[in-house]
Design an enzyme around this catalytic site. Sequence first.
Site, PDB file in Angstrom:
ATOM      1  N   PRO A   1       0.882  -1.157   0.008  1.00 31.60           N
ATOM      2  CA  PRO A   1       0.068  -0.120  -0.071  1.00 31.60           C
ATOM      3  C   PRO A   1       0.733   1.319   0.155  1.00 31.60           C
ATOM      4  O   PRO A   1       1.631   1.501   0.880  1.00 31.60           O
ATOM      5  CB  PRO A   1      -0.914  -0.013   1.400  1.00 31.60           C
ATOM      6  CG  PRO A   1      -0.076  -1.164   1.996  1.00 31.60           C
ATOM      7  CD  PRO A   1       0.503  -2.132   1.212  1.00 31.60           C
ATOM      8  N   ASN A   2       0.329   2.141  -0.568  1.00 32.06           N
ATOM      9  CA  ASN A   2       1.029   3.560  -0.837  1.00 32.06           C
ATOM     10  C   ASN A   2       2.222   3.521  -1.636  1.00 32.06           C
ATOM     11  O   ASN A   2       2.601   4.691  -2.024  1.00 32.06           O
ATOM     12  CB  ASN A   2       1.059   4.340   0.512  1.00 32.06           C
ATOM     13  CG  ASN A   2      -0.272   4.393   1.211  1.00 32.06           C
ATOM     14  OD1 ASN A   2      -1.179   4.736   0.578  1.00 32.06           O
ATOM     15  ND2 ASN A   2      -0.432   3.733   2.491  1.00 32.06           N
TER      16      ASN A   2
ATOM     17  N   ARG B   1       5.591  12.306  -3.038  1.00 31.60           N
ATOM     18  CA  ARG B   1       5.269  12.583  -1.875  1.00 31.60           C
ATOM     19  C   ARG B   1       6.214  12.182  -0.888  1.00 31.60           C
ATOM     20  O   ARG B   1       6.809  11.177  -1.367  1.00 31.60           O
ATOM     21  CB  ARG B   1       3.995  12.309  -1.151  1.00 31.60           C
ATOM     22  CG  ARG B   1       2.662  12.586  -1.894  1.00 31.60           C
ATOM     23  CD  ARG B   1       1.924  13.707  -1.329  1.00 31.60           C
ATOM     24  NE  ARG B   1       0.559  13.935  -1.706  1.00 31.60           N
ATOM     25  CZ  ARG B   1       0.385  14.259  -3.042  1.00 31.60           C
ATOM     26  NH1 ARG B   1       1.310  14.333  -3.947  1.00 31.60           N
ATOM     27  NH2 ARG B   1      -0.877  14.491  -3.535  1.00 31.60           N
TER      28      ARG B   1
ATOM     29  N   TYR C   1      11.256   8.742   1.615  1.00 30.30           N
ATOM     30  CA  TYR C   1      11.587   7.485   0.548  1.00 30.30           C
ATOM     31  C   TYR C   1      12.287   7.755  -0.626  1.00 30.30           C
ATOM     32  O   TYR C   1      12.219   6.912  -1.525  1.00 30.30           O
ATOM     33  CB  TYR C   1       9.899   7.089   0.194  1.00 30.30           C
ATOM     34  CG  TYR C   1       8.977   6.766   1.559  1.00 30.30           C
ATOM     35  CD1 TYR C   1       9.482   5.697   2.372  1.00 30.30           C
ATOM     36  CD2 TYR C   1       7.942   7.473   1.970  1.00 30.30           C
ATOM     37  CE1 TYR C   1       9.082   5.137   3.336  1.00 30.30           C
ATOM     38  CE2 TYR C   1       7.372   7.107   3.111  1.00 30.30           C
ATOM     39  CZ  TYR C   1       7.994   5.924   3.831  1.00 30.30           C
ATOM     40  OH  TYR C   1       7.208   5.408   4.910  1.00 30.30           O
TER      41      TYR C   1
ATOM     42  N   ASN D   1       7.976  -5.713  -0.823  1.00 33.29           N
ATOM     43  CA  ASN D   1       7.864  -4.566   0.120  1.00 33.29           C
ATOM     44  C   ASN D   1       6.490  -4.509   0.530  1.00 33.29           C
ATOM     45  O   ASN D   1       5.790  -4.016  -0.207  1.00 33.29           O
ATOM     46  CB  ASN D   1       8.369  -3.199  -0.506  1.00 33.29           C
ATOM     47  CG  ASN D   1       8.440  -2.014   0.480  1.00 33.29           C
ATOM     48  OD1 ASN D   1       7.900  -1.957   1.619  1.00 33.29           O
ATOM     49  ND2 ASN D   1       9.105  -0.912   0.179  1.00 33.29           N
TER      50      ASN D   1
ATOM     51  N   ALA E   1       2.882  -0.685   5.004  1.00 27.89           N
ATOM     52  CA  ALA E   1       2.436  -0.846   6.176  1.00 27.89           C
ATOM     53  C   ALA E   1       1.916  -2.120   6.828  1.00 27.89           C
ATOM     54  O   ALA E   1       1.927  -2.491   8.033  1.00 27.89           O
ATOM     55  CB  ALA E   1       1.630   0.438   6.505  1.00 27.89           C
TER      56      ALA E   1
ATOM     57  N   GLU F   1      12.517  -9.656   2.258  1.00 25.28           N
ATOM     58  CA  GLU F   1      11.756  -8.388   2.816  1.00 25.28           C
ATOM     59  C   GLU F   1      12.502  -7.089   2.481  1.00 25.28           C
ATOM     60  O   GLU F   1      13.768  -7.063   2.803  1.00 25.28           O
ATOM     61  CB  GLU F   1      11.556  -8.468   4.294  1.00 25.28           C
ATOM     62  CG  GLU F   1      10.906  -7.121   4.791  1.00 25.28           C
ATOM     63  CD  GLU F   1      10.455  -7.484   6.168  1.00 25.28           C
ATOM     64  OE1 GLU F   1      10.533  -8.612   7.089  1.00 25.28           O
ATOM     65  OE2 GLU F   1      10.285  -6.584   6.865  1.00 25.28           O
TER      66      GLU F   1
ATOM     67  N   HIS G   1      12.628  -2.745   2.579  1.00 28.24           N
ATOM     68  CA  HIS G   1      12.225  -1.428   2.931  1.00 28.24           C
ATOM     69  C   HIS G   1      12.997  -0.283   2.376  1.00 28.24           C
ATOM     70  O   HIS G   1      14.252  -0.599   2.480  1.00 28.24           O
ATOM     71  CB  HIS G   1      12.072  -1.286   4.418  1.00 28.24           C
ATOM     72  CG  HIS G   1      11.137  -2.345   5.076  1.00 28.24           C
ATOM     73  ND1 HIS G   1       9.635  -2.269   4.928  1.00 28.24           N
ATOM     74  CD2 HIS G   1      11.487  -3.496   5.783  1.00 28.24           C
ATOM     75  CE1 HIS G   1       9.270  -3.422   5.430  1.00 28.24           C
ATOM     76  NE2 HIS G   1      10.243  -4.089   6.113  1.00 28.24           N
TER      77      HIS G   1
ATOM     78  N   ARG H   1      12.978   4.433  12.912  1.00 27.49           N
ATOM     79  CA  ARG H   1      11.742   5.400  12.789  1.00 27.49           C
ATOM     80  C   ARG H   1      10.931   4.826  14.170  1.00 27.49           C
ATOM     81  O   ARG H   1      11.233   4.383  15.052  1.00 27.49           O
ATOM     82  CB  ARG H   1      11.022   4.801  11.440  1.00 27.49           C
ATOM     83  CG  ARG H   1      11.891   5.406  10.292  1.00 27.49           C
ATOM     84  CD  ARG H   1      11.115   5.155   9.204  1.00 27.49           C
ATOM     85  NE  ARG H   1       9.895   5.923   8.817  1.00 27.49           N
ATOM     86  CZ  ARG H   1       9.259   5.952   7.830  1.00 27.49           C
ATOM     87  NH1 ARG H   1       9.101   4.937   7.051  1.00 27.49           N
ATOM     88  NH2 ARG H   1       8.047   6.664   7.920  1.00 27.49           N
TER      89      ARG H   1
HETATM   90  O1  CA2 Z   1      10.432   1.775   4.210  1.00 27.42           O
HETATM   91  C1  CA2 Z   1       9.514   1.391   3.632  1.00 27.42           C
HETATM   92  O2  CA2 Z   1       9.773   0.925   2.322  1.00 27.42           O
HETATM   93  C2  CA2 Z   1       8.216   0.940   4.203  1.00 27.42           C
HETATM   94  O3  CA2 Z   1       7.945  -0.246   3.883  1.00 27.42           O
HETATM   95  C3  CA2 Z   1       7.289   1.932   3.617  1.00 27.42           C
HETATM   96  C4  CA2 Z   1       5.945   2.135   4.128  1.00 27.42           C
HETATM   97  C5  CA2 Z   1       5.987   2.131   5.637  1.00 27.42           C
HETATM   98  O4  CA2 Z   1       4.647   1.849   6.375  1.00 27.42           O
HETATM   99  C6  CA2 Z   1       6.839   1.099   6.194  1.00 27.42           C
HETATM  100  O5  CA2 Z   1       6.915   1.072   7.494  1.00 27.42           O
HETATM  101  C7  CA2 Z   1       8.139   1.177   5.869  1.00 27.42           C
HETATM  102  C8  CA2 Z   1       5.004   3.260   3.708  1.00 27.42           C
HETATM  103  C9  CA2 Z   1       5.024   3.438   2.135  1.00 27.42           C
HETATM  104  C10 CA2 Z   1       4.285   4.671   1.831  1.00 27.42           C
HETATM  105  O6  CA2 Z   1       4.874   5.052   0.682  1.00 27.42           O
HETATM  106  C11 CA2 Z   1       4.533   6.439   0.395  1.00 27.42           C
HETATM  107  C12 CA2 Z   1       5.486   6.832  -0.616  1.00 27.42           C
HETATM  108  C13 CA2 Z   1       5.162   8.278  -0.985  1.00 27.42           C
HETATM  109  C14 CA2 Z   1       4.433   9.073  -0.339  1.00 27.42           C
HETATM  110  C15 CA2 Z   1       3.590   8.524   0.820  1.00 27.42           C
HETATM  111  C16 CA2 Z   1       3.616   7.089   1.100  1.00 27.42           C
END
Ligand code: CA2
Length: 146
Positions: free
Chosen positions: A9-10, A17, A22, A73, A76, A97, A99, A106
């Site tokens: 997700p996301n 963003r 990221y 990946n 969340a 896995e 990230h 974090r």
């Molecule tokens: O660090 C990572 O790759 C995560 O898997 C990213 C997830 C986060 O919930 C994990 O704790 C760590 C979040 C991905 C959200 O990606 C976005 C990218 C751009 C804007 C908003 C969110």
Amino acid sequence: MRLLLINGPNLNLLGQRETSIYGSSSLESIELELTKKAEERTVELDCFQNNFEGALVDRIHQAIGNVDGILINAGAYTHTSIALRDALLGTQIPYVEIHLSNIYAREEFRHHSFISDRAIGVVSGFGVMSYQLAFEGLIAYLHKPE
Ligand code: CA2
């Protein structure tokens, strides 16, 4: 060799963003770069992103008998989803896995992963390079004689 890259997700918002956390690469460019690397290695790579837990579970099920290794990946869902864990364990396909960020640097709720303990390895904190390192690690693992 056939590999599957799964993004949760996301992650479709990458590059648009939260670039300070990221990075500025889009998911499309990450997938493209990895697909090129795969072609160089004569590895087949399928890429899949979805925001829904059930769709991710379904895609993992479809990998049974078709895929040698999974790069994931889970976003969340890493920290919440027993369903994803069960799906990954159920397939018995080796997975790595991934990230982008260092989840241990974090918030505390990101420190626990439901999928780490059964992964071949975990790559966290290297931005886009996390995907490349995971890719190399998974291929090396799959090439290793038993
Ligand atoms: O660090 C990572 O790759 C995560 O898997 C990213 C997830 C986060 O919930 C994990 O704790 C760590 C979040 C991905 C959200 O990606 C976005 C990218 C751009 C804007 C908003 C969110």
